[in-house]
Design an enzyme around this catalytic site. Structure first.
Site, mmCIF file in Angstrom:
data_model
loop_
_atom_site.group_PDB
_atom_site.id
_atom_site.type_symbol
_atom_site.label_atom_id
_atom_site.label_comp_id
_atom_site.label_asym_id
_atom_site.label_seq_id
_atom_site.Cartn_x
_atom_site.Cartn_y
_atom_site.Cartn_z
ATOM 1 N NE ARG A 1 -1.536 -1.325 3.720
ATOM 2 C CZ ARG A 1 -1.658 -0.927 4.986
ATOM 3 N NH1 ARG A 1 -2.748 -0.315 5.391
ATOM 4 N NH2 ARG A 1 -0.697 -1.160 5.846
ATOM 5 C CD GLU B 1 7.940 8.615 15.775
ATOM 6 O OE1 GLU B 1 9.047 8.370 16.314
ATOM 7 O OE2 GLU B 1 6.833 8.376 16.310
ATOM 8 C CG ASP C 1 10.055 22.370 9.814
ATOM 9 O OD1 ASP C 1 10.942 22.385 10.680
ATOM 10 O OD2 ASP C 1 9.069 21.611 9.870
ATOM 11 C CG ASN C 2 14.408 26.412 6.010
ATOM 12 O OD1 ASN C 2 13.601 27.316 6.104
ATOM 13 N ND2 ASN C 2 15.495 26.368 6.749
ATOM 14 N NE ARG D 1 19.888 24.424 -3.902
ATOM 15 C CZ ARG D 1 19.406 25.522 -4.479
ATOM 16 N NH1 ARG D 1 19.807 26.702 -4.077
ATOM 17 N NH2 ARG D 1 18.520 25.419 -5.450
ATOM 18 C CG HIS E 1 25.148 27.601 2.345
ATOM 19 N ND1 HIS E 1 24.049 27.235 1.627
ATOM 20 C CD2 HIS E 1 26.000 28.169 1.470
ATOM 21 C CE1 HIS E 1 24.213 27.579 0.362
ATOM 22 N NE2 HIS E 1 25.396 28.141 0.235
ATOM 23 C CE LYS F 1 21.661 24.866 7.742
ATOM 24 N NZ LYS F 1 22.314 25.068 6.429
ATOM 25 C CG HIS G 1 24.336 21.284 5.315
ATOM 26 N ND1 HIS G 1 23.265 21.780 4.610
ATOM 27 C CD2 HIS G 1 24.295 19.941 5.175
ATOM 28 C CE1 HIS G 1 22.603 20.767 4.080
ATOM 29 N NE2 HIS G 1 23.203 19.644 4.410
ATOM 30 C CE1 TYR H 1 17.777 24.401 5.559
ATOM 31 C CE2 TYR H 1 17.155 23.132 3.629
ATOM 32 C CZ TYR H 1 17.585 24.316 4.194
ATOM 33 O OH TYR H 1 17.808 25.409 3.395
ATOM 34 C CD GLU I 1 22.748 32.906 4.113
ATOM 35 O OE1 GLU I 1 22.137 31.876 3.858
ATOM 36 O OE2 GLU I 1 22.468 34.017 3.621
ATOM 37 C CG ASP J 1 26.783 28.340 -2.802
ATOM 38 O OD1 ASP J 1 26.842 29.054 -1.779
ATOM 39 O OD2 ASP J 1 25.877 27.497 -2.985
#
Length: 182
Positions: free
Chosen positions: A23, A28, A48-49, A59, A62, A72, A119, A132, A143, A169
């Site tokens: 199915r 979780e 949350d992103n 990417r 960072h 994260k 990251h 994340y 940043e 970057d």
């Protein structure tokens, strides 16, 4: 959930239990009490992103500096990425070391990257969606980024050719010239 230690202290791979049949599946993806026990502290997420990237997009690397340093918890819901964390804490015994692992919709693994680590990720599939959770809100003034291919770090990205980078970057400073954690 199985928790796997990595070569860097504090970086954990979380392998949730997947219940699957013809199915579909159930996972979780987060449980505050179990996560805190695995992470060894009281971690609270505030944001949350969700990002989507095309094949061969890289990417990173960072991070945010204090007072907005972010931890994260990263997972991939579609596709596959090579996910990297770099220890940027000058006082750490593993300063300048990195780990890389594949996160995918198929393995359902998650990577816990606490504050003090940079990251980045490279998309291995046609495209990838990353979700994340972060422990601090985004703050542009805090940043920072480090060049993805810095020779001092020596990250072995699974690349065939050059990645697709943002201008930011592509112009990130080298590790030796970056603002880092003490």
């Amino acid at each position: 959930m199985e928790v796997v230690a990595t070569g860097l202290p504090d970086i954990l791979i979380m392998k949730p239990h997947v219940i699957a049949d013809d199915r579909g599946f159930f996972i979780e993806t987060f449980h505050q009490q179990r996560f805190n026990q695995a992470a060894g502290g009281d971690v609270r997420f505030v944001q949350d992103n969700h990002s989507r990237s095309a094949a061969n997009v890289l990417r990173g690397l960072h991070y945010q500096l204090p007072p907005h340093a972010q931890g994260k918890l990263v997972r991939v819901t579609r596709g596959s990425v090579f996910d990297v964390a770099v220890d940027i804490r000058r006082s750490s015994a593993t300063f300048g070391q990195w780990i890389g692992t594949e996160l995918s919709e198929h393995n359902a693994h998650q990577l816990w990257i606490p504050a003090g680590f940079a990251h980045g990720f490279l998309v291995l599939s046609e495209s990838a969606d990353l979700l994340y959770k972060t422990t601090a809100h985004w703050a542009g003034t805090s940043e920072r980024a480090i060049r993805w291919n810095d020779a001092d770090l020596g990250i072995r990205w699974p690349l065939d050719g050059l990645p697709i980078l943002s201008q930011r970057d592509g112009n990130a400073p080298p590790f030796a010239g970056a603002d880092l954690f003490d």
